[in-house]
Motif scaffolding. Sequence first.
Motif, PDB file in Angstrom:
ATOM      1  N   GLU A 142       0.824  -1.205   0.000  1.00 59.75           N
ATOM      2  CA  GLU A 142       0.000   0.000   0.000  1.00 59.75           C
ATOM      3  C   GLU A 142       0.865   1.264   0.000  1.00 59.75           C
ATOM      4  O   GLU A 142       2.022   1.251   0.425  1.00 59.75           O
ATOM      5  N   ASN A 143       0.263   2.338  -0.473  1.00 62.82           N
ATOM      6  CA  ASN A 143       0.918   3.642  -0.509  1.00 62.82           C
ATOM      7  C   ASN A 143       1.241   4.112   0.902  1.00 62.82           C
ATOM      8  O   ASN A 143       0.399   4.082   1.800  1.00 62.82           O
ATOM      9  N   MET A 144       2.470   4.590   1.091  1.00 66.07           N
ATOM     10  CA  MET A 144       2.874   5.114   2.396  1.00 66.07           C
ATOM     11  C   MET A 144       2.443   6.564   2.601  1.00 66.07           C
ATOM     12  O   MET A 144       2.546   7.090   3.719  1.00 66.07           O
ATOM     13  N   LEU A 145       1.949   7.215   1.546  1.00 69.09           N
ATOM     14  CA  LEU A 145       1.617   8.632   1.614  1.00 69.09           C
ATOM     15  C   LEU A 145       0.111   8.853   1.587  1.00 69.09           C
ATOM     16  O   LEU A 145      -0.647   8.046   1.046  1.00 69.09           O
ATOM     17  N   LEU A 146      -0.319   9.966   2.155  1.00 68.41           N
ATOM     18  CA  LEU A 146      -1.723  10.342   2.138  1.00 68.41           C
ATOM     19  C   LEU A 146      -2.165  10.687   0.725  1.00 68.41           C
ATOM     20  O   LEU A 146      -1.460  11.381  -0.006  1.00 68.41           O
ATOM     21  N   GLU A 147      -3.347  10.212   0.336  1.00 69.81           N
ATOM     22  CA  GLU A 147      -4.017  10.632  -0.890  1.00 69.81           C
ATOM     23  C   GLU A 147      -5.344  11.252  -0.489  1.00 69.81           C
ATOM     24  O   GLU A 147      -6.281  10.544  -0.131  1.00 69.81           O
ATOM     25  N   ASP A 148      -5.419  12.566  -0.513  1.00 70.06           N
ATOM     26  CA  ASP A 148      -6.647  13.241  -0.103  1.00 70.06           C
ATOM     27  C   ASP A 148      -7.589  13.350  -1.310  1.00 70.06           C
ATOM     28  O   ASP A 148      -7.814  14.435  -1.852  1.00 70.06           O
ATOM     29  N   VAL A 149      -8.150  12.214  -1.706  1.00 60.79           N
ATOM     30  CA  VAL A 149      -9.016  12.189  -2.887  1.00 60.79           C
ATOM     31  C   VAL A 149     -10.325  12.926  -2.633  1.00 60.79           C
ATOM     32  O   VAL A 149     -10.971  13.407  -3.573  1.00 60.79           O
ATOM     33  N   ASP A 150     -10.736  13.044  -1.380  1.00 62.94           N
ATOM     34  CA  ASP A 150     -11.975  13.756  -1.045  1.00 62.94           C
ATOM     35  C   ASP A 150     -11.743  15.239  -0.815  1.00 62.94           C
ATOM     36  O   ASP A 150     -12.699  15.969  -0.503  1.00 62.94           O
ATOM     37  N   ARG A 151     -10.495  15.690  -0.968  1.00 65.95           N
ATOM     38  CA  ARG A 151     -10.129  17.096  -0.728  1.00 65.95           C
ATOM     39  C   ARG A 151     -10.634  17.534   0.650  1.00 65.95           C
ATOM     40  O   ARG A 151     -11.230  18.593   0.835  1.00 65.95           O
ATOM     41  N   GLU A 152     -10.359  16.661   1.611  1.00 62.22           N
ATOM     42  CA  GLU A 152     -10.857  16.870   2.970  1.00 62.22           C
ATOM     43  C   GLU A 152     -10.117  17.976   3.704  1.00 62.22           C
ATOM     44  O   GLU A 152     -10.668  18.655   4.564  1.00 62.22           O
ATOM     45  N   PHE A 153      -8.831  18.160   3.372  1.00 66.45           N
ATOM     46  CA  PHE A 153      -7.998  19.124   4.077  1.00 66.45           C
ATOM     47  C   PHE A 153      -7.652  20.258   3.110  1.00 66.45           C
ATOM     48  O   PHE A 153      -6.933  20.058   2.126  1.00 66.45           O
ATOM     49  N   LYS A 154      -8.159  21.456   3.396  1.00 62.96           N
ATOM     50  CA  LYS A 154      -7.993  22.571   2.473  1.00 62.96           C
ATOM     51  C   LYS A 154      -8.084  23.885   3.232  1.00 62.96           C
ATOM     52  O   LYS A 154      -8.454  23.921   4.408  1.00 62.96           O
ATOM     53  N   ASP A 155      -7.760  24.971   2.532  1.00 54.22           N
ATOM     54  CA  ASP A 155      -7.929  26.325   3.059  1.00 54.22           C
ATOM     55  C   ASP A 155      -8.624  27.154   1.993  1.00 54.22           C
ATOM     56  O   ASP A 155      -8.050  27.435   0.933  1.00 54.22           O
ATOM     57  N   ASP A 156      -9.863  27.519   2.255  1.00 54.18           N
ATOM     58  CA  ASP A 156     -10.598  28.418   1.365  1.00 54.18           C
ATOM     59  C   ASP A 156     -11.134  29.608   2.152  1.00 54.18           C
ATOM     60  O   ASP A 156     -12.201  30.134   1.888  1.00 54.18           O
TER      61      ASP A 156
END
Length: 314
Positions: free
Chosen positions: A44-58
Amino acid sequence: MVTVTEISYKNFGKCLKLDNGTASLIITVDVGPRIISYCLNGKENMLLEDVDREFKDDSQELRDYFGEGKTWYIYGGHRLWSSPESSPHSYVPDNEPVAYTVNGGEITLIPPATRTGQQHKLVYRLADEGTEVELYHEIKNVSGAIVTLAPWALTVCAAGGVEIFPQSTADNGLLSNRRNVFWSYSDINDDRFFLSNKYGTLKQVPGSEGKFKIGINNEDGWAAVVNHGQIFLKNFIVNIDGEYPDYGCNFETFTNGIFLECESLGEIKPLKNGEALCLTEFWSLIPCEDSFDRKNENSIDAFVQKYGLRNYHA
C-alpha cells in the motif's frame, strides 16, 4: 532500470509514474506538484491521498490575497514549502499544471512562480535498483526584495503510521544538546506522543481530535514511519552549526485525525533577489512486519538497530 509512464491517477489528473520493479513513485503534474504515492510494489501507498479534498484552506483571508475562488488543497503526498509558516503566504494555491522534463529515472519539475515571489525547482530521481529516491528541493527568490526563509520539505504520510525520530545524544558538557519545541496546540500529555532520552515517537490515530506538533534539532538527520508492512526512512542533510527556523528546528512532525507529517527543514537565510536555497533528502523503503512498543525506549532501540535505521548520507 526505471520506467517513466504518463498516467491518469484517481482524481489527481495527469501524473508521472516511476517504477524500477521494486518500488514506485507517482508524481502529480496537473497540480502541485506532489509525490502522491511511494511504496514497495505490491504494498500500500505510504503517503496520504486526499481524494476527497478533505484538508484545504478556502478562508476569506486567502481569497482576499490570492483572488476569489482560490483554494489551497493539501492533496497529500510530499510537497515543498518555505518556513517560517504564515497565513496566507504559506498556503499558496498550487492548482495549475507543472512544467517537467524526464531524463531516465530523473524528473525535473518547475511549477509556476508564486505570487509571493518564489520559484521552486524539484528534481526527483528513483534509483535503477532498490528503493532509494534522491530529492532535490530549491527555492529561488524572485520577489524583487530581500526575503528571509528556509526550504521546508513536508511528507504527508498515510493514516495509521507510527513515526520514530532520534534525540540528540551529544555530550556537550556544560552546554545543552537538545531542543524540543512545542506549538500552542500541542499537549505534551497527548497519548499519541512519546519522548525518551534517545527517541521520540508520534502515532497517527484516524479520527482523533486535536493537533500535535513538535520540532527538534535532529542532528542524526533521519526519521522513519512504520505502516502497511513497510518502513519509510527519510534521510536529510544536516549542518550542525547552521541556523534553523522555529527556535533552531531542522526537523518537525505534525499529526491530526487524518494524517502524519514528517518534515525536514533547511537553513534559514536572507536571500537577495535571484538567490536560492536548497534542501536534499534521500528516501528508502524497508519491508517490515514487526511491531514495537512505541512508548518503551528499549523496544524502540531494538527495532531501530534491527532494521539499521540511520542516516546513510551523513
